[in-house]
Design a protein around this motif. Sequence first.
Motif, PDB file in Angstrom:
ATOM      1  N   GLY A 113      -1.679  -9.702  -7.910  1.00 18.14           N
ATOM      2  CA  GLY A 113      -1.067  -9.668  -9.230  1.00 18.14           C
ATOM      3  C   GLY A 113      -1.848  -8.908 -10.283  1.00 18.14           C
ATOM      4  O   GLY A 113      -1.432  -8.858 -11.450  1.00 18.14           O
ATOM      5  N   ALA A 114      -2.977  -8.306  -9.917  1.00 16.80           N
ATOM      6  CA  ALA A 114      -3.777  -7.531 -10.873  1.00 16.80           C
ATOM      7  C   ALA A 114      -3.201  -6.125 -11.029  1.00 16.80           C
ATOM      8  O   ALA A 114      -2.379  -5.671 -10.235  1.00 16.80           O
ATOM      9  N   ARG A 115      -3.642  -5.455 -12.071  1.00 15.76           N
ATOM     10  CA  ARG A 115      -3.273  -4.060 -12.323  1.00 15.76           C
ATOM     11  C   ARG A 115      -4.576  -3.258 -12.408  1.00 15.76           C
ATOM     12  O   ARG A 115      -5.014  -2.876 -13.483  1.00 15.76           O
ATOM     13  N   PRO A 116      -5.199  -2.976 -11.250  1.00 23.54           N
ATOM     14  CA  PRO A 116      -6.528  -2.360 -11.276  1.00 23.54           C
ATOM     15  C   PRO A 116      -6.499  -0.878 -11.585  1.00 23.54           C
ATOM     16  O   PRO A 116      -5.487  -0.188 -11.421  1.00 23.54           O
ATOM     17  N   THR A 117      -7.655  -0.394 -12.025  1.00 18.98           N
ATOM     18  CA  THR A 117      -7.926   1.022 -12.128  1.00 18.98           C
ATOM     19  C   THR A 117      -9.305   1.247 -11.526  1.00 18.98           C
ATOM     20  O   THR A 117      -9.957   0.298 -11.081  1.00 18.98           O
ATOM     21  N   ALA A 118      -9.734   2.489 -11.464  1.00 13.30           N
ATOM     22  CA  ALA A 118     -11.008   2.827 -10.823  1.00 13.30           C
ATOM     23  C   ALA A 118     -12.038   3.231 -11.869  1.00 13.30           C
ATOM     24  O   ALA A 118     -11.707   3.915 -12.854  1.00 13.30           O
ATOM     25  N   VAL A 119     -13.288   2.831 -11.639  1.00 13.59           N
ATOM     26  CA  VAL A 119     -14.398   3.146 -12.540  1.00 13.59           C
ATOM     27  C   VAL A 119     -15.604   3.545 -11.703  1.00 13.59           C
ATOM     28  O   VAL A 119     -15.958   2.839 -10.752  1.00 13.59           O
ATOM     29  N   LEU A 120     -16.233   4.680 -12.032  1.00 14.73           N
ATOM     30  CA  LEU A 120     -17.464   5.039 -11.349  1.00 14.73           C
ATOM     31  C   LEU A 120     -18.571   4.049 -11.693  1.00 14.73           C
ATOM     32  O   LEU A 120     -18.659   3.565 -12.827  1.00 14.73           O
ATOM     33  N   ALA A 121     -19.436   3.778 -10.737  1.00  5.49           N
ATOM     34  CA  ALA A 121     -20.515   2.811 -10.952  1.00  5.49           C
ATOM     35  C   ALA A 121     -21.387   3.198 -12.142  1.00  5.49           C
ATOM     36  O   ALA A 121     -21.823   2.333 -12.908  1.00  5.49           O
ATOM     37  N   ALA A 171      -9.497  -2.864  -0.847  1.00  2.00           N
ATOM     38  CA  ALA A 171      -9.835  -3.782  -1.941  1.00  2.00           C
ATOM     39  C   ALA A 171      -8.876  -3.582  -3.111  1.00  2.00           C
ATOM     40  O   ALA A 171      -8.416  -4.562  -3.733  1.00  2.00           O
ATOM     41  N   PHE A 172      -8.572  -2.345  -3.429  1.00  2.00           N
ATOM     42  CA  PHE A 172      -7.639  -2.042  -4.514  1.00  2.00           C
ATOM     43  C   PHE A 172      -6.277  -2.679  -4.228  1.00  2.00           C
ATOM     44  O   PHE A 172      -5.671  -3.311  -5.112  1.00  2.00           O
ATOM     45  N   MET A 173      -5.797  -2.517  -3.002  1.00  2.00           N
ATOM     46  CA  MET A 173      -4.476  -3.051  -2.666  1.00  2.00           C
ATOM     47  C   MET A 173      -4.469  -4.581  -2.627  1.00  2.00           C
ATOM     48  O   MET A 173      -3.456  -5.207  -2.964  1.00  2.00           O
ATOM     49  N   ARG A 174      -5.581  -5.202  -2.255  1.00  2.00           N
ATOM     50  CA  ARG A 174      -5.646  -6.669  -2.314  1.00  2.00           C
ATOM     51  C   ARG A 174      -5.525  -7.148  -3.761  1.00  2.00           C
ATOM     52  O   ARG A 174      -4.873  -8.172  -4.033  1.00  2.00           O
ATOM     53  N   LEU A 175      -6.146  -6.421  -4.674  1.00  2.00           N
ATOM     54  CA  LEU A 175      -6.010  -6.781  -6.089  1.00  2.00           C
ATOM     55  C   LEU A 175      -4.563  -6.668  -6.553  1.00  2.00           C
ATOM     56  O   LEU A 175      -4.057  -7.538  -7.274  1.00  2.00           O
ATOM     57  N   VAL A 176      -3.896  -5.602  -6.156  1.00  2.00           N
ATOM     58  CA  VAL A 176      -2.496  -5.429  -6.532  1.00  2.00           C
ATOM     59  C   VAL A 176      -1.653  -6.584  -5.985  1.00  2.00           C
ATOM     60  O   VAL A 176      -0.826  -7.163  -6.700  1.00  2.00           O
ATOM     61  N   ALA A 190       0.820  -1.207   0.000  1.00  3.48           N
ATOM     62  CA  ALA A 190       0.000   0.000   0.000  1.00  3.48           C
ATOM     63  C   ALA A 190       0.855   1.259   0.000  1.00  3.48           C
ATOM     64  O   ALA A 190       0.483   2.269  -0.611  1.00  3.48           O
ATOM     65  N   THR A 191       1.991   1.215   0.665  1.00  2.00           N
ATOM     66  CA  THR A 191       2.872   2.374   0.734  1.00  2.00           C
ATOM     67  C   THR A 191       3.573   2.607  -0.595  1.00  2.00           C
ATOM     68  O   THR A 191       3.601   3.731  -1.113  1.00  2.00           O
ATOM     69  N   ALA A 192       4.097   1.551  -1.189  1.00  4.13           N
ATOM     70  CA  ALA A 192       4.780   1.673  -2.477  1.00  4.13           C
ATOM     71  C   ALA A 192       3.818   2.030  -3.602  1.00  4.13           C
ATOM     72  O   ALA A 192       4.201   2.671  -4.581  1.00  4.13           O
ATOM     73  N   GLN A 193       2.563   1.620  -3.468  1.00  7.98           N
ATOM     74  CA  GLN A 193       1.578   1.809  -4.533  1.00  7.98           C
ATOM     75  C   GLN A 193       0.683   3.033  -4.326  1.00  7.98           C
ATOM     76  O   GLN A 193      -0.209   3.282  -5.140  1.00  7.98           O
TER      77      GLN A 193
END
Length: 421
Positions: free
Chosen positions: A390-398, A382-387, A239-242
């Motif tokens: 091994g995922a490369r997530p981005t954010a999307v509004l509902a 949740a974002f950091m768990r994906l990272v 989380a700190t690095a990302q």
Amino acid sequence: MTEHHNGAPPAPRFGVNYTPTDDWFHHWLDFDLDAVRADLDSIADLGFDHIRAFPLWPIFQPNRTLIRPKAVQQLVALVDAAGERGLDVAVDGLQGHLSSFDFRPAWTLTWHRRNIFTAPEVVDAQAAYLRTLGSALADRRNFIGLTVGNEINQFSSDPHPDPDLITPEQAETWLLRMLDACEQGAPGRLHVHAEYDAAWYQDAHPFTLAHSARLGGATAVHSWVFNGTAQRYGSQATATAQHAAYMIELSKAWARDPHRPVWLQEVGAPSPHIPAPQAPGFAEATVAAALDCPDLWGITWWCSHDVDRSLADFPELEYSLGLLTNDRQVKPAGRSIARIIQAVRADGHRPPRPRATGLVVDASQESFKRAELAPGGTYFEAFMRLVEAGARPTAVLAERAGDHEHLAARGITEIITIDDV
């Protein structure tokens, strides 16, 4: 600003926020161009292509109707000196707030106290000031553009001890007026505004993520892990690095342009949250994560040189944030950043693949709180768990999760919610 929707994006820029070695930003009181040139030499030697410069608002505009010509000339001289060393310059206007100190002109305080965001005569004077700076630099080829001010949103709400309270609507009106003044002064340059992360993480803060992601020529991100990230997760945690990459990708949920540039305008390794021996590794991990974000305009590290310890009353961490010491010696983190710049340029620019996993932000719900996006919040984690998986997530509004055109433009092929993680 360069459009790149129909071709390869330009290579990301590498820069540094310029902190003068002589008297910090008080150097404007006793401006010494030779000292500035020596500082700029030490910056250019590390391979940077730009700096961010900070005129102090009360020094440049000490009276509402006085913008000091000599101060403006000194700013132009700094920009020219940078150009002689191959450095472009982005200039902040309303300073505003720097390293825990407030710099507001006397004509906005005490006996002349007026809300700096809404008082018509103050807003008119601010616009005139930004136009003046822009006009003075408009013909300089190495001038990037103006930033309205450095984290000036901190004047608008808690935890400031004496805020000028405003609404989100008033914040937007003010931002649009200031950005228009920048454009009038220097048409066609990259003009942006920059808030600290209360705009992203603090409920009821009048400056919002939508303002950051929709107003101005690019989204400016200021990523500081002393905001609770390093304290909660540890100095070497994912989380700190990302964190910087997370803020970059989070902003894209609110952007109307699917390829809006994002400028990581401030990021640094604050001690003791990042212990000094870990600063090079933190710098490398943070930069690598940011470079894995599509549509990154550039990275501007905070800061160039350490603050001289003869100056009093700074928070302890502010004294050691430089990539160089106060006597212009390169520190380990500075060597790490220089190696990264050299490696990226040697390898050529290969744009990162699109981030195909879209994590939904349901911001339209009445129960939504920006705290959910902050370190410790449900969305952040949740974002950091994906990272970490091994995922490369981005954010999307509902509201855009079913917009196939928008998703395709961003290269998103998978939509998930925080309940799926």
